[in-house]
Design a protein around this motif. Structure first.
Motif, PDB file in Angstrom:
ATOM      1  N   PHE A 177       0.822  -1.213   0.000  1.00 52.87           N
ATOM      2  CA  PHE A 177       0.000   0.000   0.000  1.00 52.87           C
ATOM      3  C   PHE A 177       0.855   1.261   0.000  1.00 52.87           C
ATOM      4  N   PHE A 178       2.175   1.110  -0.149  1.00 52.14           N
ATOM      5  CA  PHE A 178       3.089   2.241  -0.268  1.00 52.14           C
ATOM      6  C   PHE A 178       4.300   1.796  -1.088  1.00 52.14           C
ATOM      7  N   CYS A 179       5.168   2.747  -1.411  1.00 52.41           N
ATOM      8  CA  CYS A 179       6.339   2.433  -2.239  1.00 52.41           C
ATOM      9  C   CYS A 179       7.447   1.838  -1.373  1.00 52.41           C
ATOM     10  N   ASP A 180       7.375   0.564  -1.210  1.00 52.07           N
ATOM     11  CA  ASP A 180       8.330  -0.178  -0.388  1.00 52.07           C
ATOM     12  C   ASP A 180       9.556  -0.518  -1.229  1.00 52.07           C
ATOM     13  N   ILE A 181      10.737  -0.388  -0.653  1.00 51.93           N
ATOM     14  CA  ILE A 181      11.973  -0.577  -1.404  1.00 51.93           C
ATOM     15  C   ILE A 181      12.087  -1.989  -1.987  1.00 51.93           C
ATOM     16  N   SER A 182      11.729  -2.996  -1.209  1.00 48.64           N
ATOM     17  CA  SER A 182      11.846  -4.374  -1.696  1.00 48.64           C
ATOM     18  C   SER A 182      10.843  -4.659  -2.811  1.00 48.64           C
ATOM     19  N   ALA A 183       9.636  -4.078  -2.714  1.00 52.10           N
ATOM     20  CA  ALA A 183       8.625  -4.266  -3.757  1.00 52.10           C
ATOM     21  C   ALA A 183       9.062  -3.587  -5.056  1.00 52.10           C
ATOM     22  N   LEU A 184       9.683  -2.409  -4.948  1.00 54.41           N
ATOM     23  CA  LEU A 184      10.164  -1.698  -6.130  1.00 54.41           C
ATOM     24  C   LEU A 184      11.294  -2.453  -6.816  1.00 54.41           C
ATOM     25  N   LEU A 185      12.189  -3.044  -6.033  1.00 48.88           N
ATOM     26  CA  LEU A 185      13.300  -3.794  -6.614  1.00 48.88           C
ATOM     27  C   LEU A 185      12.807  -4.980  -7.447  1.00 48.88           C
ATOM     28  N   LYS A 186      11.689  -5.575  -7.030  1.00 51.63           N
ATOM     29  CA  LYS A 186      11.131  -6.707  -7.777  1.00 51.63           C
ATOM     30  C   LYS A 186      10.604  -6.286  -9.145  1.00 51.63           C
ATOM     31  N   LEU A 187      10.262  -4.999  -9.304  1.00 50.73           N
ATOM     32  CA  LEU A 187       9.710  -4.505 -10.568  1.00 50.73           C
ATOM     33  C   LEU A 187      10.783  -4.048 -11.545  1.00 50.73           C
ATOM     34  N   ALA A 188      11.999  -3.805 -11.056  1.00 48.14           N
ATOM     35  CA  ALA A 188      13.056  -3.267 -11.912  1.00 48.14           C
ATOM     36  C   ALA A 188      13.453  -4.271 -12.994  1.00 48.14           C
ATOM     37  N   CYS A 189      13.744  -3.734 -14.191  1.00 46.09           N
ATOM     38  CA  CYS A 189      14.189  -4.612 -15.280  1.00 46.09           C
ATOM     39  C   CYS A 189      15.677  -4.430 -15.555  1.00 46.09           C
ATOM     40  N   VAL A 248       9.023  -2.826  20.986  1.00 49.06           N
ATOM     41  CA  VAL A 248      10.312  -2.932  20.295  1.00 49.06           C
ATOM     42  C   VAL A 248      10.369  -4.221  19.479  1.00 49.06           C
ATOM     43  N   SER A 249       9.928  -5.323  20.081  1.00 51.39           N
ATOM     44  CA  SER A 249       9.933  -6.615  19.382  1.00 51.39           C
ATOM     45  C   SER A 249       8.992  -6.606  18.189  1.00 51.39           C
ATOM     46  N   LEU A 250       7.836  -5.957  18.357  1.00 52.97           N
ATOM     47  CA  LEU A 250       6.867  -5.845  17.258  1.00 52.97           C
ATOM     48  C   LEU A 250       7.477  -5.060  16.104  1.00 52.97           C
ATOM     49  N   PHE A 251       8.131  -3.947  16.423  1.00 55.58           N
ATOM     50  CA  PHE A 251       8.724  -3.086  15.398  1.00 55.58           C
ATOM     51  C   PHE A 251       9.875  -3.787  14.683  1.00 55.58           C
ATOM     52  N   TYR A 252      10.856  -4.275  15.459  1.00 56.94           N
ATOM     53  CA  TYR A 252      12.036  -4.877  14.844  1.00 56.94           C
ATOM     54  C   TYR A 252      11.761  -6.266  14.274  1.00 56.94           C
ATOM     55  N   GLY A 253      10.924  -7.031  14.947  1.00 60.09           N
ATOM     56  CA  GLY A 253      10.634  -8.388  14.496  1.00 60.09           C
ATOM     57  C   GLY A 253      10.034  -8.423  13.106  1.00 60.09           C
ATOM     58  N   THR A 254       9.050  -7.537  12.867  1.00 63.50           N
ATOM     59  CA  THR A 254       8.409  -7.507  11.552  1.00 63.50           C
ATOM     60  C   THR A 254       9.360  -6.978  10.480  1.00 63.50           C
ATOM     61  N   ILE A 256      12.742  -7.165  10.490  1.00 62.26           N
ATOM     62  CA  ILE A 256      13.749  -8.204  10.227  1.00 62.26           C
ATOM     63  C   ILE A 256      13.143  -9.319   9.386  1.00 62.26           C
ATOM     64  N   GLY A 257      11.914  -9.715   9.711  1.00 65.29           N
ATOM     65  CA  GLY A 257      11.246 -10.774   8.950  1.00 65.29           C
ATOM     66  C   GLY A 257      10.975 -10.383   7.511  1.00 65.29           C
ATOM     67  N   LEU A 258      10.664  -9.107   7.284  1.00 63.99           N
ATOM     68  CA  LEU A 258      10.322  -8.654   5.929  1.00 63.99           C
ATOM     69  C   LEU A 258      11.542  -8.377   5.061  1.00 63.99           C
ATOM     70  N   LYS A 270       0.141 -12.081   4.341  1.00 69.81           N
ATOM     71  CA  LYS A 270       1.041 -12.166   5.494  1.00 69.81           C
ATOM     72  C   LYS A 270       2.023 -10.991   5.498  1.00 69.81           C
ATOM     73  N   GLU A 271       2.589 -10.672   4.332  1.00 66.67           N
ATOM     74  CA  GLU A 271       3.538  -9.563   4.240  1.00 66.67           C
ATOM     75  C   GLU A 271       2.854  -8.228   4.541  1.00 66.67           C
ATOM     76  N   THR A 272       1.644  -8.064   4.029  1.00 66.95           N
ATOM     77  CA  THR A 272       0.901  -6.815   4.276  1.00 66.95           C
ATOM     78  C   THR A 272       0.574  -6.675   5.756  1.00 66.95           C
ATOM     79  N   THR A 273       0.176  -7.770   6.394  1.00 64.53           N
ATOM     80  CA  THR A 273      -0.126  -7.748   7.825  1.00 64.53           C
ATOM     81  C   THR A 273       1.100  -7.370   8.639  1.00 64.53           C
ATOM     82  N   MET A 274       2.253  -7.952   8.284  1.00 67.24           N
ATOM     83  CA  MET A 274       3.506  -7.636   8.977  1.00 67.24           C
ATOM     84  C   MET A 274       3.879  -6.167   8.775  1.00 67.24           C
ATOM     85  N   THR A 275       3.652  -5.670   7.570  1.00 69.57           N
ATOM     86  CA  THR A 275       3.964  -4.267   7.277  1.00 69.57           C
ATOM     87  C   THR A 275       3.095  -3.333   8.100  1.00 69.57           C
ATOM     88  N   ILE A 276       1.803  -3.656   8.211  1.00 69.10           N
ATOM     89  CA  ILE A 276       0.876  -2.828   8.996  1.00 69.10           C
ATOM     90  C   ILE A 276       1.322  -2.775  10.456  1.00 69.10           C
TER      91      ILE A 276
END
Length: 312
Positions: A177-189, A248-254, A256-258, A270-276
């Motif tokens: 739902f936003f311009c996430d760096i990892s999502a943008l990298l997947k679109l690059a050609c 802190v665990s909620l912030f860093y855990g998600t 690190i996982g993403l 699952k990824e969207t839920t973690m991002t939220i």
């Protein structure tokens, strides 16, 4: 941004949240309420710290910066999400996308650093109470905060400039739902190896090291309290440290996982839920966990309201 004989991407399509159409209005109301709570909670803290001289201390200086960072961090993504949900306008221009990514990283990084600084502040206050004012003096606090703001701006600008050199050809659908760096990298050609290497190199100092420093600070606090405090004091500290560490665990855990340990099995939901969790929930919870339960903040609120009533 342009390849040979390839069309140039001028805008991206944000997929948003995987919500059924019949539930759109319900979730719009929910996220609007969460955003308003985030804005109101953090604004109250910033205003109280500015108005009440009793809160002009290192701890509340850091809390004020955290509230400002939380307010901006949430505001980078939530207004666009709410607009997309209400107006059904999921598109974002290329320039706006990179701008959003830049500010998202600035305030996200700053939140990470501020959580470390605040953990260190509590460590000094509890473990070295007699030396607290000499250690956490205004000059030292400024020497902590100013370089951190500069570092976050540099880190975000590095990734934004590296992103700007990539080519985007045909795919323009961002599975977030936003311009996430990892999502943008997947679109690059074009080749993204330099971008991925920088994420790996800079991810440690920005994410892993702060998290470990926070855990170490709270471990030392708990160890010190167990040695010298009464049962009531131990219960109070465990209650406070537990609530801090949960956020802190909620912030860093998600994060690190993403970003640092992504799984190919992660579904979009699952990824969207973690991002939220770290973009929406954490900025909303921080005012309640760190400040609004605090007796000093409650007294400051009463003083500000009382003084205002007297002046009227």
């Amino acid at each position: 941004m342009m390849g040979n004989n390839q069309s140039v991407i001028h805008q991206f399509l944000l997929l948003g949240l995987p919500i059924p159409p019949e539930h759109q209005h319900l979730f719009y109301a929910l996220f609007l309420a969460m955003y308003l709570i985030t804005v109101l909670g953090n604004l109250i803290i910033i205003i109280l710290i500015l108005l009440d001289s009793h809160l002009h201390t290192p701890m509340y200086l850091f809390l004020g910066n955290l509230s400002f960072s939380d307010l901006c961090f949430s505001s980078v993504t939530m207004p666009k999400l709410l607009k997309s949900m209400q107006a059904q306008d999921p598109f974002i221009s290329y320039a706006d996308c990179l701008t959003q990514m830049y500010f998202f990283m600035v305030f996200g990084d700053m939140e990470s650093f501020l959580l470390v600084v605040m953990a260190y502040d509590r460590y000094v206050a509890i473990c070295f109470p007699l030396h607290y004012t000499s250690i956490m003096n205004p000059k030292f606090c400024a020497s902590l905060l100013i370089p951190l703001w500069m570092l976050t701006a540099f880190h975000a600008m590095t990734h934004t400039l590296l992103m700007a050199r990539l080519s985007f050809c045909e795919k323009n659908v961002i599975s977030q739902f936003f311009c996430d760096i990892s999502a943008l990298l997947k679109l690059a050609c074009s080749d993204t190896s330099v971008n991925e290497l920088m994420i790996f190199i800079m991810g440690g100092p920005i994410i892993i090291v702060p998290f470990l420093l926070i855990v170490m600070s709270y471990a030392r606090i708990v160890s010190s309290i167990l040695k010298f405090s009464s049962a009531k004091g131990i219960h109070k500290v465990f209650s406070t440290c537990g609530s801090h560490l949960s956020v802190v665990s909620l912030f860093y855990g998600t994060i690190i996982g993403l970003y640092l340990c992504p799984s190919s099995n992660n579904s979009t939901v699952k990824e969207t839920t973690m991002t939220i969790m770290y973009t929406v929930v954490t900025p909303m919870l921080n005012p309640f966990i760190y400040s609004l339960r605090n007796s000093d903040m409650k007294r400051a609120l009463r003083r500000v309201i009382y003084d205002k009533n007297i002046s009227l």
